[in-house]
Design a protein around this motif. Structure first.
Motif, PDB file in Angstrom:
ATOM      1  N   TYR A 105      36.762  -2.813  12.339  1.00  0.00           N
ATOM      2  CA  TYR A 105      36.492  -1.776  13.278  1.00  0.00           C
ATOM      3  C   TYR A 105      36.300  -0.377  12.432  1.00  0.00           C
ATOM      4  N   ARG A 106      37.207  -0.309  11.306  1.00  0.00           N
ATOM      5  CA  ARG A 106      37.036   0.854  10.391  1.00  0.00           C
ATOM      6  C   ARG A 106      36.074   0.838   9.516  1.00  0.00           C
ATOM      7  N   ARG A 107      35.255  -0.172   9.446  1.00  0.00           N
ATOM      8  CA  ARG A 107      34.154  -0.372   8.362  1.00  0.00           C
ATOM      9  C   ARG A 107      33.039   0.245   9.124  1.00  0.00           C
ATOM     10  N   GLN A 108      33.009   0.401  10.302  1.00  0.00           N
ATOM     11  CA  GLN A 108      31.658   0.745  11.002  1.00  0.00           C
ATOM     12  C   GLN A 108      31.304   2.274  10.477  1.00  0.00           C
ATOM     13  N   LEU A 109      29.908   2.422  10.347  1.00  0.00           N
ATOM     14  CA  LEU A 109      29.515   3.857   9.833  1.00  0.00           C
ATOM     15  C   LEU A 109      29.639   4.828  11.001  1.00  0.00           C
ATOM     16  N   ASP A 110      29.402   5.951  10.428  1.00  0.00           N
ATOM     17  CA  ASP A 110      29.638   7.148  11.358  1.00  0.00           C
ATOM     18  C   ASP A 110      28.151   7.341  12.169  1.00  0.00           C
ATOM     19  N   ARG A 111      28.493   7.828  13.360  1.00  0.00           N
ATOM     20  CA  ARG A 111      27.128   7.918  14.049  1.00  0.00           C
ATOM     21  C   ARG A 111      27.020   9.481  14.564  1.00  0.00           C
ATOM     22  N   ASP A 112      25.820   9.790  14.774  1.00  0.00           N
ATOM     23  CA  ASP A 112      25.533  10.926  15.335  1.00  0.00           C
ATOM     24  C   ASP A 112      25.628  11.157  16.971  1.00  0.00           C
ATOM     25  N   ALA A 113      26.087  12.288  17.491  1.00  0.00           N
ATOM     26  CA  ALA A 113      26.661  12.170  18.955  1.00  0.00           C
ATOM     27  C   ALA A 113      26.427  13.639  19.232  1.00  0.00           C
ATOM     28  N   LEU A 114      26.753  14.137  20.478  1.00  0.00           N
ATOM     29  CA  LEU A 114      26.629  15.199  21.150  1.00  0.00           C
ATOM     30  C   LEU A 114      28.075  15.777  21.802  1.00  0.00           C
ATOM     31  N   LEU A 115      28.565  16.925  21.474  1.00  0.00           N
ATOM     32  CA  LEU A 115      29.613  17.497  22.364  1.00  0.00           C
ATOM     33  C   LEU A 115      29.461  18.205  23.343  1.00  0.00           C
ATOM     34  N   VAL A 116      30.252  18.255  24.421  1.00  0.00           N
ATOM     35  CA  VAL A 116      29.826  19.211  25.438  1.00  0.00           C
ATOM     36  C   VAL A 116      31.167  20.184  25.322  1.00  0.00           C
ATOM     37  N   VAL A 175      34.695  18.697  26.431  1.00  0.00           N
ATOM     38  CA  VAL A 175      35.061  17.948  27.850  1.00  0.00           C
ATOM     39  C   VAL A 175      34.226  16.752  27.890  1.00  0.00           C
ATOM     40  N   ASP A 176      33.331  16.264  26.850  1.00  0.00           N
ATOM     41  CA  ASP A 176      32.431  15.307  26.817  1.00  0.00           C
ATOM     42  C   ASP A 176      31.902  14.901  25.706  1.00  0.00           C
ATOM     43  N   VAL A 177      31.564  13.708  25.597  1.00  0.00           N
ATOM     44  CA  VAL A 177      30.880  13.272  24.117  1.00  0.00           C
ATOM     45  C   VAL A 177      29.720  12.268  24.707  1.00  0.00           C
ATOM     46  N   GLY A 178      28.670  12.573  24.344  1.00  0.00           N
ATOM     47  CA  GLY A 178      27.434  11.435  24.716  1.00  0.00           C
ATOM     48  C   GLY A 178      26.275  11.447  23.496  1.00  0.00           C
ATOM     49  N   MET A 179      25.097  10.683  24.060  1.00  0.00           N
ATOM     50  CA  MET A 179      24.196  10.432  23.333  1.00  0.00           C
ATOM     51  C   MET A 179      22.932  11.205  23.657  1.00  0.00           C
ATOM     52  N   ASP A 180      22.773  11.130  25.155  1.00  0.00           N
ATOM     53  CA  ASP A 180      21.651  11.650  25.585  1.00  0.00           C
ATOM     54  C   ASP A 180      21.877  13.141  26.247  1.00  0.00           C
ATOM     55  N   GLN A 181      21.105  14.109  25.612  1.00  0.00           N
ATOM     56  CA  GLN A 181      21.131  15.441  25.913  1.00  0.00           C
ATOM     57  C   GLN A 181      20.930  15.718  27.350  1.00  0.00           C
ATOM     58  N   LEU A 184      23.766  14.803  29.796  1.00  0.00           N
ATOM     59  CA  LEU A 184      24.862  15.582  29.650  1.00  0.00           C
ATOM     60  C   LEU A 184      24.386  17.154  30.130  1.00  0.00           C
ATOM     61  N   ARG A 185      23.154  17.600  30.175  1.00  0.00           N
ATOM     62  CA  ARG A 185      23.164  18.909  30.645  1.00  0.00           C
ATOM     63  C   ARG A 185      22.809  18.704  32.104  1.00  0.00           C
ATOM     64  N   GLU A 186      22.567  17.520  32.729  1.00  0.00           N
ATOM     65  CA  GLU A 186      22.150  17.134  34.087  1.00  0.00           C
ATOM     66  C   GLU A 186      23.909  17.377  34.744  1.00  0.00           C
ATOM     67  N   ARG A 187      24.663  16.851  33.836  1.00  0.00           N
ATOM     68  CA  ARG A 187      26.234  16.516  34.272  1.00  0.00           C
ATOM     69  C   ARG A 187      26.827  17.991  34.258  1.00  0.00           C
ATOM     70  N   TYR A 188      26.440  18.868  33.259  1.00  0.00           N
ATOM     71  CA  TYR A 188      26.855  20.219  33.056  1.00  0.00           C
ATOM     72  C   TYR A 188      25.870  21.207  33.202  1.00  0.00           C
ATOM     73  N   PRO A 189      25.432  21.826  34.218  1.00  0.00           N
ATOM     74  CA  PRO A 189      24.275  22.472  34.352  1.00  0.00           C
ATOM     75  C   PRO A 189      24.204  23.887  33.988  1.00  0.00           C
ATOM     76  N   ASP A 190      25.697  24.308  33.986  1.00  0.00           N
ATOM     77  CA  ASP A 190      26.131  25.821  33.847  1.00  0.00           C
ATOM     78  C   ASP A 190      25.710  26.352  32.363  1.00  0.00           C
ATOM     79  N   ARG A 191      24.786  26.830  31.967  1.00  0.00           N
ATOM     80  CA  ARG A 191      24.364  27.133  30.581  1.00  0.00           C
ATOM     81  C   ARG A 191      25.206  28.204  30.090  1.00  0.00           C
ATOM     82  N   ALA A 192      25.890  29.000  30.729  1.00  0.00           N
ATOM     83  CA  ALA A 192      26.727  30.129  30.461  1.00  0.00           C
ATOM     84  C   ALA A 192      28.158  29.769  30.357  1.00  0.00           C
TER      85      ALA A 192
END
Length: 305
Positions: A105-116, A175-181, A184-192
């Motif tokens: 498990y520890r040997r797995q490479l880092d991955r790019d993702a998105l934070l909300v 409040v969330d982590v994901g791969m699909d921007q 995520l934006r549909e889940r959290y629509p308030d851009r302010a």
């Protein structure tokens, strides 16, 4: 020989110019309309970097301060990202935990993702509620044994922690982590209120002690007193240095400061400002506006007798 040097010099200058052109093109593309989000932040969310304290203000930079939600039970170690969420992000999380599976498990490479990131929303209100409850419990214990110096100090510390949470701590929480921007934006629509930023996710694995619920001394052998805690953590290099444009340097230098408070566990020094920060097509932030603000009327921390 001189002609060779001249060619190398010209090639170097061309390369530098090309790199700068690519960087500027990326910045321009990131700032094209429409903005992905725009947050109204303060000094609570924009912390100091090394350049912040330089006497030479040719460069001023702030970092975006955010945090992960607290665990209600803080007696144990918890990774920022749960094992379940790591599996959703594409990491292989073993179901059987032992030295060999954890090593893989520890040997797995880092991955790019998105934070909300959520600004001054339910996640922050929960943090305040936790401190309110901790303060109330500390006062209850202190009143039950009025002569206890230890409980009196604990109650004072809890009061300071509540004061800090309400007036100084960052209100920006993951409040969330994901791969699909788009998802995520549909889940959290308030851009302010919600900003999405790029991150690098890495695995974490730690051995943590398990509680003994029986009576008397724990009879379990050492290898049964510990268990593996799997999860992950995130870094956001794109928000570590937000350069403040030169036109606002004078304003920044003249900002008012938070008054020093008595009987608190933290320094009173803090410049007070309000800043609009926009996030563009590449999810990279930049300053839109900066202005001074006055300190809010704070309830002084009462010293517990």
């Amino acid at each position: 020989m001189s002609s060779v040097r001249a060619r190398y010099l010209i090639a170097g200058l061309v390369l530098i110019g090309l790199v700068n052109a690519i960087v500027l093109a990326g910045v321009a593309w990131n700032r094209q309309e429409p903005e992905e989000s725009r947050l109204q932040l303060s000094e609570r969310e924009l912390g100091a970097t090394y350049a912040y304290w330089r006497k030479d203000n040719s460069s001023l930079a702030l970092r975006l301060d955010y945090r992960w939600p607290s665990q209600a039970d803080d007696d144990h170690y918890y990774p920022s990202i749960s094992a379940e969420k790591m599996a959703e992000l594409g990491f292989h999380v073993p179901t059987e935990l032992n030295e060999q599976t954890v090593r893989r498990y520890r040997r797995q490479l880092d991955r790019d993702a998105l934070l909300v990131l959520e600004l001054d929303g339910p996640a922050y209100q929960r943090e305040v509620a936790l401190q309110v409850a901790a303060h109330a419990e500390a006062l209850r214990l202190q009143k039950s044994v009025p002569d206890s110096k230890e409980l009196s100090e604990a109650a004072q510390h809890a009061a300071n922690a509540l004061n800090y949470e309400q007036h100084r701590a960052t209100r920006l929480l993951v409040v969330d982590v994901g791969m699909d921007q788009q998802a995520l934006r549909e889940r959290y629509p308030d851009r302010a209120r919600y900003a999405i930023v790029r991150s690098i996710i890495e695995v974490q694995a730690s051995s943590v002690a398990t509680d003994w619920d029986g009576e008397g001394d724990d009879p379990r052998p050492d290898n049964q007193r510990w268990t593996w805690q799997l999860g992950g953590s995130a870094e956001t290099p794109g928000v570590q240095n937000l350069n403040l444009p030169h036109r606002w340097h004078a304003t920044f230098d003249s900002l008012p400061q938070q008054a020093e408070q008595q009987s608190v566990d933290y320094s009173g020094y803090q410049k007070l400002f309000s800043a609009e920060v926009a996030f563009g097509r590449r999810l990279e932030p930049w300053f839109v506006a900066l202005s001074a603000r006055q300190a809010s009327t704070l309830q002084p921390t009462t010293k517990v007798q």
